[in-house]
Design a protein around this motif. Sequence first.
Motif, short mmCIF file in Angstrom:
data_model
loop_
_atom_site.label_atom_id
_atom_site.label_comp_id
_atom_site.label_asym_id
_atom_site.label_seq_id
_atom_site.Cartn_x
_atom_site.Cartn_y
_atom_site.Cartn_z
N LEU A 284 -31.58 10.91 60.17
CA LEU A 284 -31.79 12.18 60.87
C LEU A 284 -33.13 12.19 61.60
N GLN A 285 -34.15 11.57 60.96
CA GLN A 285 -35.50 11.60 61.57
C GLN A 285 -35.49 10.97 62.96
N GLU A 286 -34.68 9.92 63.09
CA GLU A 286 -34.61 9.23 64.39
C GLU A 286 -34.05 10.18 65.44
N VAL A 287 -33.04 10.96 65.07
CA VAL A 287 -32.45 11.92 66.01
C VAL A 287 -33.44 13.04 66.32
N LEU A 288 -34.12 13.51 65.26
CA LEU A 288 -35.10 14.59 65.47
C LEU A 288 -36.20 14.15 66.43
N ALA A 289 -36.61 12.90 66.31
CA ALA A 289 -37.67 12.39 67.20
C ALA A 289 -37.16 12.35 68.63
N GLU A 290 -35.94 11.87 68.80
CA GLU A 290 -35.38 11.83 70.17
C GLU A 290 -35.24 13.24 70.72
N ASP A 291 -34.75 14.15 69.88
CA ASP A 291 -34.56 15.54 70.30
C ASP A 291 -35.89 16.15 70.75
N ALA A 292 -36.95 15.87 69.98
CA ALA A 292 -38.25 16.44 70.35
C ALA A 292 -38.67 15.94 71.74
N ASP A 293 -38.39 14.67 72.01
CA ASP A 293 -38.70 14.13 73.34
C ASP A 293 -37.89 14.84 74.42
N ILE A 294 -36.62 15.08 74.12
CA ILE A 294 -35.75 15.74 75.12
C ILE A 294 -36.25 17.17 75.38
N VAL A 295 -36.60 17.87 74.30
CA VAL A 295 -37.11 19.24 74.47
C VAL A 295 -38.36 19.21 75.35
N ASP A 296 -39.27 18.27 75.07
CA ASP A 296 -40.49 18.17 75.88
C ASP A 296 -40.15 17.87 77.33
#
Lengths: 324, 313
Positions: A284-296
């Motif tokens: 999940l952490q890997e997805v959360l990290a990608e998601d944070a990049d997308i949000v930014d």
Amino acid sequence: MTSNAAGRERLTLMLRARRFDEALIRRAELVCGVFHVGVGQEATAAAIVLTRAPGDVVMLNHRSHHHLLAGGADPESQFAEIFGRDRGPYRGRNGTLHLADPECGVHYTSAMVGGTVPLGLGLALARKRRGEPGIAFCCFGDGALGEGLLYECFNIAQLWQLPVVFVCESNSRLAAGTANSAQSAASLTDLPAAHRVRSTDADATDPGAIQHAIDSAATEVRGGGGPRFVLAQSVPWPGNSSFIPGLPDGPTDLERCRLEAQGWDAHDPILRELRAMVASGLDLQEVLAEDADIVDEMEAAAAGAASAALAPSEAAFENVWAEA
Amino acid sequence: MTTEMTYHDARARALFRELDANPDMLLLGSSVTLPFNPDIGLDARYGDRILTPPIAEFATMSIATGAAMAGVRTLVPISTSSFMFYGWPALVQEAANIRYLSAGRASAPVTIMIHAGSRRGGGAQHEHTPQAMLQNVPGLRIYTPGTPAEIDGVLHAALTGDDPAVIVDHVLLFDAVGGVASEPLGSLGPQLVRAGSDILIVAYSLMVQRALSAAQILEGHGISAAVLSVPSLRPAPVEAVCELADAYERLLFIDESRAAGSPMTLLMARLFEHGSRARAQLVCTADAPAPFAVHLLDEIVPTVDRIVSAACG
């Protein structure tokens, strides 16, 4: 592709669409007029993106952001178009209602209910006449099935065996005994069935299921079997409105995939995909990290577009007539 | 070389020429010949290029628009003009907007051919003049040929141009005779089809033939009438009409549309804006639906008699 790899790819496409719409909703005051978002319908968009082949066309409607963003459209230029800025691909002439992206192969979007469906048939007819590969995905909402135009299209597509996938993105509530409160038919798939257009009724909140339905329909159409109809049924998202959408529960919190699904979360294709993938071992952490990049990325794109120059007055007069 | 021929023969010849020149071109429907025209052998010669849709103008006109977007040129013979009202959104909402809303990356050069105006005996629902409504749609070409040479040129322009187009055809024009050159007209600007010095009659489509008949009668009254035909209404040929009209003190505009928002009222308004001091009159169809009985119909449409009376008045 393994089902997990396919799911992971879908997840990225869906997140790009979701985070774009959320960033837009937070800036609703920058949009002059109503707009429509694809929250809850991203799985259908991702399925088409992963199914389409070179030569295919995708015809969209007034609710198009999720398709374009999942399809790889540049977020800053799309925000710029919606905000009426000069660096939008149409210099502010199209806005959200006619949003398109030549880079994604979507040159023109009609905001007439059902309007692009017969245009898609025409594009498919041209391919068929010339013996060129390529099929048309014609996307429309459940409301379009109130228009007589769609029945004309089912009839002609079947009569002329046109290479078309009708994709009905239904986000209406089921009504007692009928498909929805605006339909006397028991099911929306009964309508193409009257013209012998074969249908699939798919759960558009289940990304794997809708992907399978779109894939199978496209394969059959490519094989020359005439048109197919896919009912992509989603569950209405509480933030939708006839005018300006809102974020009643805030932006999507991916951490909620750890909890038992409650309320609309159970019908959120992103949380459904994530929940299933985490259960089968995804980090999940890997997805959360990608998601944070997308949000930014989306926040920066929206901010960049909002500070870009407005389109100059001459933009209103371009491309009315062919050059003599 | 110029050959005398009927409007009907000129139209058939031009249509065959354009179909031969572009083997990709499709006809959606074949009512360019039937029910009002003699069979020109279209089906026999181009059967594989004619698709016969069900009676579904909305989808047919839209599909033709989509095919045109993909580079397959389409001609949709709609027959009676009012049938196009069912397909109105295809033309007004889609075809005419595609260039604008794609920033010029796409276009939809579909051609819709209609039999407009009073064919006599059609009644209120079959004798419309959609050109008046359509001129309010930016991006849509409107062609209104009134002579054999003009239908020849118009078919070429519409079927090779890059904009969506409506050809406003007229059943009562078929027997009109005129010279047609071996090459289509190079320009579809206003055509001076009869010279004259006292009055300029500006007209389009069938009204050109009525104006020519009226001019002949006027000659007997000692009035020398020129006739200017306008075979292309959109974009409106304002400058060309103003330039020609400057030489006349009397102007007569003939329009088979009702006056409100008609193509000729636009030209008249532009003419006065341009500074014309000529005395101008408009003869158009009266503000009533078309009655079925022809003696009643003649009470409302611009007949030759009415044109003559206006010119003498």
